[in-house]
Scaffold this active site. Structure first.
Site, PDB file in Angstrom:
ATOM      1  N   SER A  37      -0.297   5.422  35.127  1.00  0.00           N
ATOM      2  CA  SER A  37       1.167   5.344  35.112  1.00  0.00           C
ATOM      3  C   SER A  37       1.761   5.850  36.426  1.00  0.00           C
ATOM      4  O   SER A  37       2.890   5.516  36.762  1.00  0.00           O
ATOM      5  CB  SER A  37       1.748   6.143  33.935  1.00  0.00           C
ATOM      6  OG  SER A  37       1.358   7.496  34.005  1.00  0.00           O
ATOM      7  N   ILE A  54      -8.862  12.724  34.380  1.00  0.00           N
ATOM      8  CA  ILE A  54      -9.054  14.167  34.154  1.00  0.00           C
ATOM      9  C   ILE A  54     -10.195  14.468  33.189  1.00  0.00           C
ATOM     10  O   ILE A  54     -10.705  15.595  33.168  1.00  0.00           O
ATOM     11  CB  ILE A  54      -7.768  14.846  33.646  1.00  0.00           C
ATOM     12  CG1 ILE A  54      -7.272  14.211  32.337  1.00  0.00           C
ATOM     13  CG2 ILE A  54      -6.695  14.836  34.724  1.00  0.00           C
ATOM     14  CD1 ILE A  54      -6.182  15.008  31.648  1.00  0.00           C
ATOM     15  N   TYR A 144       1.687  13.517  19.733  1.00  0.00           N
ATOM     16  CA  TYR A 144       1.919  14.001  21.096  1.00  0.00           C
ATOM     17  C   TYR A 144       2.278  15.481  21.088  1.00  0.00           C
ATOM     18  O   TYR A 144       1.700  16.289  21.827  1.00  0.00           O
ATOM     19  CB  TYR A 144       3.031  13.175  21.739  1.00  0.00           C
ATOM     20  CG  TYR A 144       3.569  13.762  23.030  1.00  0.00           C
ATOM     21  CD1 TYR A 144       2.864  13.644  24.216  1.00  0.00           C
ATOM     22  CD2 TYR A 144       4.782  14.440  23.047  1.00  0.00           C
ATOM     23  CE1 TYR A 144       3.350  14.181  25.397  1.00  0.00           C
ATOM     24  CE2 TYR A 144       5.286  14.976  24.220  1.00  0.00           C
ATOM     25  CZ  TYR A 144       4.569  14.847  25.386  1.00  0.00           C
ATOM     26  OH  TYR A 144       5.047  15.386  26.553  1.00  0.00           O
ATOM     27  N   VAL A 187      15.075   7.519  29.635  1.00  0.00           N
ATOM     28  CA  VAL A 187      16.399   7.004  29.298  1.00  0.00           C
ATOM     29  C   VAL A 187      17.323   6.980  30.508  1.00  0.00           C
ATOM     30  O   VAL A 187      18.073   6.006  30.711  1.00  0.00           O
ATOM     31  CB  VAL A 187      17.038   7.788  28.126  1.00  0.00           C
ATOM     32  CG1 VAL A 187      17.234   9.262  28.481  1.00  0.00           C
ATOM     33  CG2 VAL A 187      18.367   7.160  27.725  1.00  0.00           C
TER      34      VAL A 187
END
Length: 321
Positions: A37, A54, A144, A187
């Site tokens: 990302s 990682i 998450y 957002v």
């Protein structure tokens, strides 16, 4: 003597700001990012880049042998919806990937401090007063948030049992230049792109749900503070955890209005079906970070939104050129 820092996720939105700030403070900076990302262009000049996962042996070897003074750990799977759809994949990255790094630090024996990017929005859940304080009960509503809390518990364990220096920074909603306009975490970036295209802003539900918006540059300053400040003795999970936010609630409707004012433009606001499970309110109390880290947010929301909009406007002009 020059201090050495390793930033995981340093090609990403927040991680690149942390790397910038560490370089400004004279650190020698290396970055690990798998670019799933993150963007290579976000890696600051002067930082050494390693393209690695990682959870990989290569990442563990770098941590074990790198003799870093601090590891700022920002690499993560950050999409709440993805964590709901595939909690095992979320755990592989956010829990097992972190354990790979922690075990490498323990094996290396250099005393590398870990500054972990946690969450103040997803970790507390629906059942605590606003603004949330660090020692309030935690009832995360997503895999998450559960993974972030699990890592914090591991950090406390490694601190107590193995003597590692560990810090957890619980961010509120971070915004700023380089934010990803795709996915649920962006957002402000999504609104910026829509404003630049003259498109309506889409708001879920009535728009009165609130968030605590903190500027990425302020978050980077918190990481630098946590990298060197004297820490309390390792005890319970909350002792070395710090909320990083403004403590101020801003509704989505107010965010839309403030951003349009900062951008000097106006578009309609369209309302659509509320998202299931969305927190109605979220904000964190930052008084502990101010007291123990010497940190407080400096960027006013409207100023930060103007800087963020200007960044996306420059980027749009560059793409059109």
């Amino acid at each position: 003597m020059i201090r050495r820092a390793l930033v995981t996720g340093g090609a990403g939105f927040i991680g690149s700001h942390v790397a910038d700030r560490l370089l400004e403070h004279g650190y020698e900076v290396e970055i690990i990012d798998d670019l799933s990302s993150g963007r290579r262009e976000n890696v600051p000049e002067g930082a050494c880049f390693h393209h690695a996962d990682i959870a990989s042996p290569d990442a563990a070897r770098l941590v074990r042998e790198g003799r870093f003074d601090v590891l700022c750990h920002l690499a993560a799977q950050i999409d709440v919806r993805k964590s709901v759809n595939d909690p095992a994949a979320d755990a592989r990255i956010n829990i097992l990937g972190t354990l790979n790094l922690l075990e490498a630090i323990r094996a290396g024996g250099h005393g590398t401090r870990v500054v972990f990017s946690s969450t103040g929005g997803a970790i507390y859940g629906d059942f605590v007063p606003i603004p949330s304080v660090e020692d309030m009960p935690k009832d995360p509503e997503s895999p998450y948030g559960i993974a972030k809390l699990a890592v914090e518990l591991y950090l406390a364990y490694y601190g107590r049992v193995h003597g590692l220096e560990t810090v957890a920074l619980r961010y509120s909603n971070v915004y700023g230049p380089r934010q990803d306009p795709h996915g649920e975490a962006g957002v402000v970036a999504i609104f910026c792109n829509r404003l630049l295209k003259g498109e309506p802003l889409t708001v879920y539900g009535d728009g009165r749900q609130t968030r605590d918006y903190v500027f990425a540059g302020d978050v980077a300053r918190a990481n630098v503070a946590a990298a060197s400040v004297s820490l309390p003795a390792a005890r319970q999970v909350d002792v070395r955890a710090y909320n990083i936010g403004t403590g101020l609630e801003t509704s989505v409707l107010d965010l839309a209005a403030t951003l349009q004012r900062a951008a000097g433009t106006s578009v309609p606001v369209d309302h659509t079906t509320p998202r299931a499970g969305e927190l109605p309110r979220s904000a964190v109390d930052n008084s502990k970070a101010e007291r123990e880290l010497g940190w407080r947010p400096e960027m006013a929301l409207e100023d930060g939104l103007r800087m963020t909009y200007d960044y996306f406007a420059r980027r749009a002009r560059g793409m059109a050129a």
